[in-house]
Motif scaffolding. Structure first.
Motif, short mmCIF file in Angstrom:
data_model
loop_
_atom_site.label_atom_id
_atom_site.label_comp_id
_atom_site.label_asym_id
_atom_site.label_seq_id
_atom_site.Cartn_x
_atom_site.Cartn_y
_atom_site.Cartn_z
N VAL A 101 56.57 78.52 14.63
CA VAL A 101 57.28 79.75 15.00
C VAL A 101 58.77 79.59 14.72
CG1 VAL A 101 58.00 81.20 16.95
CG2 VAL A 101 55.60 80.54 16.70
N PHE A 102 59.28 78.37 14.91
CA PHE A 102 60.71 78.12 14.71
C PHE A 102 61.14 78.31 13.25
CE2 PHE A 102 60.70 75.31 18.60
CZ PHE A 102 61.66 76.03 19.29
N ASP A 103 62.45 78.59 13.11
CA ASP A 103 63.17 78.52 11.83
C ASP A 103 62.90 79.70 10.90
OD1 ASP A 103 64.36 76.20 12.70
OD2 ASP A 103 62.97 74.87 11.66
N ARG A 104 63.80 79.80 9.94
CA ARG A 104 63.78 80.80 8.86
C ARG A 104 64.12 82.21 9.35
NH1 ARG A 104 62.06 77.54 4.87
NH2 ARG A 104 60.31 76.13 5.26
N GLY A 105 63.36 82.76 10.28
CA GLY A 105 63.58 84.14 10.72
C GLY A 105 64.49 84.25 11.93
N LYS A 106 64.81 85.50 12.28
CA LYS A 106 65.75 85.77 13.38
C LYS A 106 65.06 86.19 14.68
CE LYS A 106 69.69 87.07 10.49
NZ LYS A 106 70.73 88.09 10.21
N ASP A 107 63.73 86.15 14.70
CA ASP A 107 63.01 86.59 15.90
C ASP A 107 62.07 85.52 16.42
OD1 ASP A 107 64.12 89.18 16.29
OD2 ASP A 107 62.95 89.92 14.59
N VAL A 108 62.60 84.31 16.55
CA VAL A 108 61.81 83.20 17.10
C VAL A 108 61.43 83.48 18.55
CG1 VAL A 108 61.94 80.77 17.79
CG2 VAL A 108 62.75 81.48 15.52
N LEU A 109 62.41 83.89 19.36
CA LEU A 109 62.14 84.10 20.79
C LEU A 109 61.10 85.18 21.05
CD1 LEU A 109 63.33 82.82 23.49
CD2 LEU A 109 64.28 82.05 21.32
N PRO A 110 61.20 86.35 20.41
CA PRO A 110 60.17 87.37 20.67
C PRO A 110 58.75 86.89 20.34
CG PRO A 110 62.06 88.37 19.63
CD PRO A 110 62.30 86.89 19.60
N ILE A 111 58.60 86.09 19.28
CA ILE A 111 57.26 85.59 18.96
C ILE A 111 56.78 84.63 20.04
CG2 ILE A 111 55.87 84.26 17.33
CD1 ILE A 111 57.60 85.34 15.08
N PHE A 112 57.63 83.70 20.43
CA PHE A 112 57.23 82.76 21.48
C PHE A 112 56.90 83.50 22.78
CE2 PHE A 112 59.25 78.83 19.45
CZ PHE A 112 58.02 78.21 19.27
N TRP A 113 57.75 84.45 23.16
CA TRP A 113 57.50 85.16 24.41
C TRP A 113 56.23 86.01 24.32
CZ3 TRP A 113 58.92 83.37 28.64
CH2 TRP A 113 60.21 82.92 28.93
N LEU A 114 55.93 86.56 23.14
CA LEU A 114 54.70 87.34 23.01
C LEU A 114 53.48 86.43 23.12
CD1 LEU A 114 53.36 90.07 22.57
CD2 LEU A 114 53.50 89.68 20.10
N PRO B 280 59.43 91.77 35.88
CA PRO B 280 59.38 91.28 34.50
C PRO B 280 60.73 91.45 33.81
CG PRO B 280 58.36 93.44 34.64
CD PRO B 280 58.67 93.03 36.05
N PHE B 281 60.96 90.64 32.79
CA PHE B 281 62.20 90.71 32.03
C PHE B 281 61.89 91.25 30.63
CE2 PHE B 281 60.44 86.43 32.03
CZ PHE B 281 60.25 86.17 30.68
N SER B 282 62.89 91.84 30.02
CA SER B 282 62.68 92.46 28.72
C SER B 282 62.99 91.48 27.59
CB SER B 282 63.56 93.71 28.57
OG SER B 282 64.93 93.36 28.64
N VAL B 283 62.26 91.64 26.50
CA VAL B 283 62.47 90.84 25.29
C VAL B 283 62.61 91.82 24.13
CG1 VAL B 283 61.46 89.13 23.73
CG2 VAL B 283 61.09 88.93 26.20
N SER B 284 63.60 91.58 23.29
CA SER B 284 63.85 92.48 22.17
C SER B 284 64.03 91.69 20.88
CB SER B 284 65.11 93.31 22.42
OG SER B 284 65.42 94.11 21.29
N THR B 285 63.61 92.28 19.77
CA THR B 285 63.86 91.66 18.48
C THR B 285 65.33 91.84 18.09
OG1 THR B 285 63.13 93.70 17.40
CG2 THR B 285 61.51 91.92 17.63
N GLU B 286 65.75 91.12 17.09
CA GLU B 286 67.15 91.15 16.65
C GLU B 286 67.63 92.57 16.36
OE1 GLU B 286 70.94 90.23 15.05
OE2 GLU B 286 69.61 89.15 16.42
N ASP B 287 66.79 93.37 15.71
CA ASP B 287 67.20 94.73 15.35
C ASP B 287 66.92 95.75 16.45
OD1 ASP B 287 64.45 94.98 15.23
OD2 ASP B 287 64.36 95.38 13.08
N GLY B 288 66.33 95.33 17.56
CA GLY B 288 66.05 96.23 18.67
C GLY B 288 64.85 97.14 18.45
N GLN B 289 64.14 96.94 17.34
CA GLN B 289 63.02 97.83 17.03
C GLN B 289 61.81 97.57 17.91
OE1 GLN B 289 61.84 97.77 12.90
NE2 GLN B 289 60.08 99.11 13.23
#
Length: 381
Positions: free
Chosen positions: A151-164, A77-86
């Motif tokens: 899910v797209f736009d406005r925020g900085k964590d588009v990828l983590p939401i899609f991957w989740l 598996p590969f890791s996914v992280s939010t922009e702030d790493g939290q």
């Protein structure tokens, strides 16, 4: 004639040509440093991974600690992280299939919409309502989660939401449940190359590797293939879900749920100009189409509001008891037409912080408004 004029240090410091040259060079240096710093800031700290399938090979692109990493080997598996790493979790790829249009109801159906890159709020409501646990794992059993687009736009964590969502989709099926992600207008905007609301970090990343950000979602990428498989309309039992709403144009018998889903999928990755060549695409991606139409929940004339009789005819055509939409934002989850239509889109971060409503839970035939504090859930219909 050769100029043998010589300068001592004092003369050089007061010479206007030298002073102008010095300040020009300092300006260039300062501008370069500012541009470099701005680019680093815009790139963001964490993003991805994005998987590109090129010439039979898989290439991953991601940003880790503010630096772009390109890797030609796929590790799972590969890791996914939010922009702030939290927040961070692991994901493995799984087979992608086109979802059905109609599903059987389950004991519980949770309905959310428009997370717009706000992972903290999205994860908070899932965890509070026991859809996932602290390890980001599906704990909702044979129940169902519906996310009505954007899910797209406005925020900085588009990828983590899609991957989740991608991850939970696979886990839910193994538990006998389902995760449904429907396309929204911001999905169609980005897929045609409209970045009006897209955070700079995504555009800077794309520019840095010589691509358009739209290319990150083509059919030659993992998430692009997954996203382009998704529906625009779905039913669970006699509950109908669509991102924006259904205008009177949808009373045309040709717009069956399969016809809408197939047509949107066909034109999703086309540009605006390409879509305009098709009458069907022009309608479906236009202001009266299911990704943009607001007239089900807004009564201003410019939105061509839907009348009660037309709504009743619409519900007969689609054999729906209730319709759930996102898109148009309200201070609280709202109902219309005496509980026949529900608007689920709220300001997620603000409502989370202020303890306001966040979505809906259909349980045992009852509709409940849900909160980040599960003890506040209340029946409204």
């Amino acid at each position: 004639m050769q100029n043998n004029r010589k300068y001592n240090l004092k003369q050089l410091c007061t010479d206007p040509v030298w002073i102008s040259t010095r300040y020009f060079l300092l300006f260039i240096l300062f501008s370069f440093q500012q541009l470099h710093a701005q680019t680093q800031q815009q790139l963001g700290q964490h993003d991805g991974p994005y998987f590109f399938y090129e010439a039979g090979n898989t290439k991953s692109v991601r940003v880790v600690d503010g630096k772009i990493q390109v890797d030609n080997s796929l590790k799972e598996p590969f890791s996914v992280s939010t922009e702030d790493g939290q927040y961070h979790f692991e994901v493995s790829r799984h087979p992608i299939t086109v979802p059905k249009e109609v599903y059987r109801p389950s004991d519980k159906i949770m309905v959310l919409s428009d997370p717009h890159g706000d992972f903290a709020s999205f994860y908070a409501i899932l965890k509070a309502q026991k859809v996932v646990n602290a390890n980001y794992e599906w704990t909702f059993g044979n129940n169902q989660l519906v996310v009505i687009g954007d899910v797209f736009d406005r925020g900085k964590d588009v990828l983590p939401i899609f991957w989740l969502i991608y991850k939970l989709e696979h886990e839910a099926v193994k538990a006998g449940g389902q995760v449904h992600f429907l396309l929204g207008n911001h999905e169609e905007m980005l897929m045609r190359g409209n970045y009006k609301y897209t955070q700079d970090k995504y555009k800077v990343l794309a520019d840095s590797i010589g691509k358009s950000y739209r290319d990150f979602w083509s059919s030659e990428t993992e998430l692009g293939r997954w996203l382009q498989s998704k529906n625009t309309m779905e039913k669970i039992g006699d509950y109908l879900f669509v991102h924006a709403g259904l205008s009177t144009a949808m009373l045309d018998p040709k717009w069956t749920i399969p016809a809408v889903n197939d047509s949107v999928r066909r034109y999703l990755f086309h540009t605006k100009e390409e879509r305009q060549q098709s009458e069907a695409a022009s309608f479906l991606f236009g202001s009266e189409g299911p990704l943009w139409y607001r007239g089900m929940v807004v009564k201003e004339e410019k939105y061509h509001p839907l009348g009660e009789e037309d709504l009743n005819n619409m519900m007969k055509i689609y054999a729906a008891k209730q319709i759930f939409v996102g898109h148009t934002i309200f201070p609280e989850v709202s109902s219309f037409y005496e509980g026949k239509v529900y608007g689920v889109n709220v300001s997620n971060e603000s409502n989370r912080l202020k303890g306001r409503s966040r979505g809906l839970l259909i349980e045992g035939g009852k509709i409940k408004v849900i909160y980040d504090d599960i003890t506040k859930n209340k029946v409204i219909n």
